[in-house]
Design an enzyme around this catalytic site. Structure first.
Site, PDB file in Angstrom:
ATOM      1  N   CYS A 115       0.863  -1.302  -0.144  1.00 40.68           N
ATOM      2  CA  CYS A 115      -0.029   0.066  -0.009  1.00 40.68           C
ATOM      3  C   CYS A 115       0.730   1.126  -0.060  1.00 40.68           C
ATOM      4  O   CYS A 115       0.355   2.326  -0.382  1.00 40.68           O
ATOM      5  CB  CYS A 115      -1.049  -0.036   1.302  1.00 40.68           C
ATOM      6  N   HIS A 251      -2.998   7.632   1.788  1.00 40.72           N
ATOM      7  CA  HIS A 251      -3.400   6.506   1.249  1.00 40.72           C
ATOM      8  C   HIS A 251      -4.960   6.234   1.857  1.00 40.72           C
ATOM      9  O   HIS A 251      -5.169   6.432   2.821  1.00 40.72           O
ATOM     10  CB  HIS A 251      -2.790   5.303   2.060  1.00 40.72           C
ATOM     11  N   ASN A 281     -10.112   0.565  -0.683  1.00 36.80           N
ATOM     12  CA  ASN A 281      -8.568   0.432  -0.402  1.00 36.80           C
ATOM     13  C   ASN A 281      -7.949  -0.256  -1.657  1.00 36.80           C
ATOM     14  O   ASN A 281      -8.179  -1.285  -1.995  1.00 36.80           O
ATOM     15  CB  ASN A 281      -8.157  -0.362   0.755  1.00 36.80           C
TER      16      ASN A 281
HETATM   17  O1  UT7 Z   1      -3.881  -0.405   3.378  1.00 34.18           O
HETATM   18  C1  UT7 Z   1      -3.209  -1.188   4.330  1.00 34.18           C
HETATM   19  C2  UT7 Z   1      -3.567  -0.440   5.625  1.00 34.18           C
HETATM   20  N1  UT7 Z   1      -4.589  -1.271   6.181  1.00 34.18           N
HETATM   21  C3  UT7 Z   1      -5.466  -0.665   7.051  1.00 34.18           C
HETATM   22  O2  UT7 Z   1      -5.242   0.540   7.213  1.00 34.18           O
HETATM   23  C4  UT7 Z   1      -6.515  -1.392   7.865  1.00 34.18           C
HETATM   24  C5  UT7 Z   1      -6.636  -0.997   9.037  1.00 34.18           C
HETATM   25  N2  UT7 Z   1      -7.678  -1.475   9.714  1.00 34.18           N
HETATM   26  C6  UT7 Z   1      -9.040  -1.177   9.732  1.00 34.18           C
HETATM   27  O3  UT7 Z   1      -9.436  -0.319   8.777  1.00 34.18           O
HETATM   28  C7  UT7 Z   1      -9.844  -1.899  10.818  1.00 34.18           C
HETATM   29  O4  UT7 Z   1      -9.429  -2.326  11.532  1.00 34.18           O
HETATM   30  C8  UT7 Z   1     -11.055  -2.595  10.081  1.00 34.18           C
HETATM   31  C9  UT7 Z   1     -12.043  -1.983   9.013  1.00 34.18           C
HETATM   32  C10 UT7 Z   1     -10.363  -3.927   9.226  1.00 34.18           C
HETATM   33  C11 UT7 Z   1     -11.949  -3.254  10.967  1.00 34.18           C
HETATM   34  O5  UT7 Z   1     -12.536  -2.426  11.861  1.00 34.18           O
HETATM   35  P1  UT7 Z   1     -12.528  -2.410  13.523  1.00 34.18           P
HETATM   36  O6  UT7 Z   1     -13.306  -1.361  14.081  1.00 34.18           O
HETATM   37  O7  UT7 Z   1     -10.902  -2.533  13.844  1.00 34.18           O
HETATM   38  O8  UT7 Z   1     -13.182  -3.748  13.866  1.00 34.18           O
HETATM   39  P2  UT7 Z   1     -12.559  -5.236  14.519  1.00 34.18           P
HETATM   40  O9  UT7 Z   1     -11.499  -5.877  13.525  1.00 34.18           O
HETATM   41  O10 UT7 Z   1     -11.925  -5.191  15.879  1.00 34.18           O
HETATM   42  O11 UT7 Z   1     -13.648  -5.972  14.329  1.00 34.18           O
HETATM   43  C12 UT7 Z   1     -15.103  -5.699  15.187  1.00 34.18           C
HETATM   44  C13 UT7 Z   1     -15.929  -6.789  15.179  1.00 34.18           C
HETATM   45  C14 UT7 Z   1     -15.542  -8.239  15.208  1.00 34.18           C
HETATM   46  O12 UT7 Z   1     -16.630  -9.001  15.787  1.00 34.18           O
HETATM   47  P3  UT7 Z   1     -16.689  -9.358  17.221  1.00 34.18           P
HETATM   48  O13 UT7 Z   1     -15.353 -10.041  17.394  1.00 34.18           O
HETATM   49  O14 UT7 Z   1     -16.564  -7.915  17.916  1.00 34.18           O
HETATM   50  O15 UT7 Z   1     -17.779 -10.147  17.608  1.00 34.18           O
HETATM   51  C15 UT7 Z   1     -15.582  -8.640  13.640  1.00 34.18           C
HETATM   52  O16 UT7 Z   1     -15.694 -10.011  13.281  1.00 34.18           O
HETATM   53  O17 UT7 Z   1     -16.465  -6.667  13.423  1.00 34.18           O
HETATM   54  C16 UT7 Z   1     -16.707  -7.760  13.076  1.00 34.18           C
HETATM   55  N3  UT7 Z   1     -16.608  -7.716  11.491  1.00 34.18           N
HETATM   56  C17 UT7 Z   1     -17.437  -7.407  10.642  1.00 34.18           C
HETATM   57  N4  UT7 Z   1     -18.644  -7.326  10.859  1.00 34.18           N
HETATM   58  C18 UT7 Z   1     -19.509  -7.109   9.838  1.00 34.18           C
HETATM   59  C19 UT7 Z   1     -15.335  -7.678  10.778  1.00 34.18           C
HETATM   60  N5  UT7 Z   1     -15.556  -7.513   9.602  1.00 34.18           N
HETATM   61  C20 UT7 Z   1     -16.820  -7.443   9.437  1.00 34.18           C
HETATM   62  C21 UT7 Z   1     -17.607  -7.077   8.240  1.00 34.18           C
HETATM   63  N6  UT7 Z   1     -19.151  -7.195   8.555  1.00 34.18           N
HETATM   64  N7  UT7 Z   1     -17.338  -6.793   7.074  1.00 34.18           N
END
Ligand code: UT7
Length: 324
Positions: A115, A251, A281
């Site tokens: 990225c 980004h 992304n």
């Molecule tokens: O380009 C490279 C750089 N990459 C990035 O910058 C990405 C950085 N990370 C992010 O943007 C965020 O961490 C995400 C968007 C990937 C995830 O958001 P988050 O607020 O950090 O959520 P999380 O990973 O802590 O997950 C929260 C909950 C989980 O459920 P539980 O364990 O709390 O029950 C996940 O299973 O959200 C759940 N979850 C979803 N729910 C609905 C994960 N993906 C999804 C989904 N739809 N697509």
């Protein structure tokens, strides 16, 4: 002795025509438009058609950048393509693009910083140009991440899309360029974090292409601090202040990261270019896509000070300051 700088002559972006909305994804995995929009800001992403390759997207973006610069393909003697999704393991996508553009001189190669690839590619081209090794570079970020996604993994497949962006950088004597040009660059990698964002395959390990894996919330935690550190370093190297930045072109991974970095740096949200809602992304393509959008709609004007930054797999991150 004459001093030289790299000046940005033109920028262009290209997205494939097929669109996948959040609602479309909700029919494929257990997710909702509300969750994706609230957690990431993404509304839709573009997906390359069958047979449409990273080089095809890169060529389309390159042609737009050349048009914007008023230049022809043969004016280019260096092509640097930032991509983690090359057409082939080899030859480089840069040489495929070189051939498709009909360029028969100079050199081209791919650069792998995922990225952050476009920031690393700008830094690389800038060094070649300032040193006098080449005259004009096409710096391209082009990706078909749809080809390396696990479409059954809701935690990653909703985040990424395909696209390409390109700029033309030209070597100019400082006296001619005035204050324009690449002013400051900061690049970093730290391989201790490689397991946070990676692809679980490759020629030398599994002999497969593999799928993207990410511990999203861990990457998120690193992103804000590391990006802010890089931005400060690039601005400091140029002898400028954060308040001098006219446009912040980050980004495009997550709207929450964009906003948090802007807040930490004390940057007015109005100065942040955000296109993440439109294409998700797109890895190395996202910075030049956002820069192209903000240039085409007249926000970024000649003479503006533009800050680009990115973080991704490696972890690799960096920032560059350019007066356009
Ligand atoms: O380009 C490279 C750089 N990459 C990035 O910058 C990405 C950085 N990370 C992010 O943007 C965020 O961490 C995400 C968007 C990937 C995830 O958001 P988050 O607020 O950090 O959520 P999380 O990973 O802590 O997950 C929260 C909950 C989980 O459920 P539980 O364990 O709390 O029950 C996940 O299973 O959200 C759940 N979850 C979803 N729910 C609905 C994960 N993906 C999804 C989904 N739809 N697509």
């Amino acid at each position: 002795m004459t001093e030289f700088v790299s000046v940005l002559r033109g920028v262009g972006g290209h997205l494939p025509s097929k669109v996948l909305t959040n609602d479309d994804l909700a029919k494929m995995v257990d997710t909702t438009d509300e969750w994706i929009a609230a957690r990431t800001g993404i509304r839709k992403r573009h997906i390359a058609a069958d047979g449409e390759t990273t080089s095809d997207l890169g060529v389309a973006a390159a042609r737009k950048a050349l048009d914007a610069a008023g230049l022809a393909p043969d004016d280019i003697d260096l092509i640097v393509v930032a991509t983690a999704t090359p057409d082939y393991t080899f030859p480089s996508t840069a040489t495929v693009i070189q051939q498709k553009l009909g360029i028969t001189r100079g050199a081209g190669f791919d650069l792998q910083a995922v990225c952050s690839g476009f920031v690393f590619a700008i830094a690389t081209a800038d060094n070649f140009l300032v040193r006098g090794q080449f005259e004009r570079a096409l710096v391209i970020g082009a990706e078909t991440f749809s080809r390396i996604l696990d479409w059954s993994d809701r935690s990653t497949c909703v985040l990424f899309g395909d696209g390409a962006g390109a700029v033309v950088l030209e070597r100019q004597p400082k006296a001619q360029a005035g204050d324009r040009g690449v002013k400051g660059i900061h690049l970093r990698t730290d391989g201790r974090f490689k397991d946070l964002l990676y692809v679980d395959g490759g020629p030398s390990t599994t002999q497969t292409v593999g799928h993207l894996r990410m511990v999203g919330n861990q990457v998120f935690k690193h992103a804000v601090g590391k990006i802010s550190e890089s931005v400060r370093a690039a601005v400091g190297q140029a002898g400028l202040q954060i308040s001098d930045i006219d446009w912040f072109v980050p980004h495009q991974a997550n709207q929450r990261i964009l906003s948090a970095v802007a807040e930490r740096l004390g940057l007015d949200e109005q100065k942040v270019v955000s296109t993440v809602a439109e294409h998700g992304n797109t890895s190395a393509a996202s910075v030049p896509l956002a820069l192209a959008a903000a240039t085409e709609d007249g926000r970024v004007k000649p003479g503006d000070l533009v800050l680009i930054e990115a973080i991704g797999g490696g972890l690799a991150w960096g920032a560059a300051l350019i007066r356009v």
